[in-house]
Design a protein around this motif. Structure first.
Motif, PDB file in Angstrom:
ATOM      1  N   VAL A 229      10.532   9.525 -25.429  1.00  0.00           N
ATOM      2  CA  VAL A 229       9.749   8.786 -25.376  1.00  0.00           C
ATOM      3  C   VAL A 229       7.488   8.910 -25.175  1.00  0.00           C
ATOM      4  O   VAL A 229       7.902   9.993 -24.993  1.00  0.00           O
TER       5      VAL A 229
ATOM      6  N   PRO B 212       4.715   7.332 -24.539  1.00  0.00           N
ATOM      7  CA  PRO B 212       3.619   6.986 -23.500  1.00  0.00           C
ATOM      8  C   PRO B 212       2.588   6.053 -24.219  1.00  0.00           C
ATOM      9  O   PRO B 212       1.202   6.764 -24.451  1.00  0.00           O
TER      10      PRO B 212
ATOM     11  N   SER C 210       6.075  -2.728 -24.999  1.00  0.00           N
ATOM     12  CA  SER C 210       7.017  -1.883 -24.664  1.00  0.00           C
ATOM     13  C   SER C 210       8.478  -1.589 -25.499  1.00  0.00           C
ATOM     14  O   SER C 210       9.305  -3.068 -25.742  1.00  0.00           O
ATOM     15  N   GLY C 211       9.628  -0.861 -25.294  1.00  0.00           N
ATOM     16  CA  GLY C 211      10.810  -0.497 -25.487  1.00  0.00           C
ATOM     17  C   GLY C 211      10.726  -0.657 -27.608  1.00  0.00           C
ATOM     18  O   GLY C 211      11.692  -0.248 -27.992  1.00  0.00           O
TER      19      GLY C 211
ATOM     20  N   GLU D 192      10.559   6.069 -28.571  1.00  0.00           N
ATOM     21  CA  GLU D 192      10.178   4.802 -27.155  1.00  0.00           C
ATOM     22  C   GLU D 192       9.086   4.358 -26.791  1.00  0.00           C
ATOM     23  O   GLU D 192       8.534   5.327 -26.151  1.00  0.00           O
TER      24      GLU D 192
ATOM     25  N   ARG E 227       6.490   2.963 -24.533  1.00  0.00           N
ATOM     26  CA  ARG E 227       7.184   3.047 -22.991  1.00  0.00           C
ATOM     27  C   ARG E 227       4.814   3.012 -22.107  1.00  0.00           C
ATOM     28  O   ARG E 227       4.278   3.566 -22.508  1.00  0.00           O
TER      29      ARG E 227
ATOM     30  N   MET F  37       2.221   2.481 -19.843  1.00  0.00           N
ATOM     31  CA  MET F  37       2.430   2.680 -19.027  1.00  0.00           C
ATOM     32  C   MET F  37       0.635   2.390 -18.151  1.00  0.00           C
ATOM     33  O   MET F  37      -0.340   1.800 -18.995  1.00  0.00           O
TER      34      MET F  37
END
Length: 299
Positions: free
Chosen positions: A210, A212, A243-244, A267, A269, A271
């Motif tokens: 992930v 961020p 996101s995604g 991926e 994401r 924040m």
């Protein structure tokens, strides 16, 4: 009879004598009860033993082919003329029509397991154990001292190849079961299990992580660092990233000494500050007032 004798030996009905012998030798090594201690090994050995005795004798085989499971109830003089079996010197010997072309069953058995009234060299069995590695250990490889359960605390120095994958086996020659009669020891096979990681998820040699992003990085674009098992790499985020979305970095996954390395998938994401400062809140309010963007409306 549990099943067809040809099926028991794994040969076709037109198999020749040599093919039948080879099939028997292979199965006898596998299922002999002195080697294979599985509960069903002895019954399986008896089955292939019986199948071999029938199919290795041309006359008996002809009777079996002709009459099927009831062949033993048919007198021999009702079948075609052919070889016979008789006792010779306390051993069961098969003779062909010329009293010399048959197979000595006990000699054949001895050639598999040795002679001299006992078994010859029997190799030790391979054994398996589990080797749990972190993602970082699997990525880097290297040497590690390993203690295997059930071996009295004995440790082994294991060379872990870089990029080893879950389920892969590392072989330690000669560290398995002990052989018999000067037979070589088997090998110890360490089956790799890669432990779950809080950051990385593996799919084969591909690494998923992930990434961020702050809202302004996603909106304006940025070059941001990504932590990988091999160190930090830079990722370019295009302006307007949501996101995604997944970014792919070719060759940045698990290494592969024998071929192409895996890829790294990030991926996105987005924040937001969990507790924005007064200034941050002011700026977000200005943005909200100035922007007509509605994420819930099709775009």
């Amino acid at each position: 009879m549990a099943r067809d004798f040809y099926e028991a030996l794994g040969v076709s009905r037109d198999a020749g004598t040599e093919e039948i012998q080879q099939a028997y030798r292979k199965l006898a090594r596998r299922y002999h009860p002195d080697i294979n201690h599985d509960p069903g090994a002895e019954d399986r050995f008896k089955e292939i033993n019986e199948a071999y005795q029938v199919l290795s004798d041309p006359a008996t085989r002809r009777r079996y082919d002709r009459f099927g499971p009831d062949f033993r109830q048919i007198p021999e003089d009702m079948a075609d003329a052919g070889p016979r079996r008789r006792r010779a010197g306390g051993r069961s010997v098969h003779f062909g029509p010329d009293d010399g072309g048959g197979i000595d069953f006990e000699d054949l058995f001895g050639s598999i397991f040795g002679s001299g009234g006992g078994f010859g060299p029997i190799p030790g069995a391979d054994q398996e154990a589990e080797l749990v590695l972190s993602v970082e250990e699997a990525y880097r490889g290297g040497k590690r001292r390993v203690s295997v359960d059930g071996r009295g605390g004995r440790e082994y120095e294991v060379t872990i190849p870089p990029g080893v994958t879950d389920g892969q086996r590392i072989r330690l020659p000669g560290e398995g079961g002990q052989g018999r009669g000067r037979g070589a020891a088997g090998d110890l096979l360490l089956r790799v299990r890669i432990a779950p990681h809080s950051r990385y998820r593996l799919e084969g040699r591909d690494i998923h992580v992930v990434l961020p992003l702050a809202p302004w990085e996603a909106a304006l674009g940025a070059h941001v660092p990504v932590s990988t098992p091999g160190g930090e790499v830079k990722v370019r985020v295009r302006p307007g990233t949501s996101s995604g979305r997944r970014l792919r970095l070719r060759g940045e996954g698990m290494p592969n000494p024998g071929g192409r390395p895996g890829d790294l998938f990030t991926e996105i994401r987005i924040m937001v500050p969990p507790r924005p400062t007064a200034r941050e809140r002011e700026l977000f309010e200005e943005l909200a007032a100035a922007s007509d963007f509605d994420p819930r409306r099709g775009h």
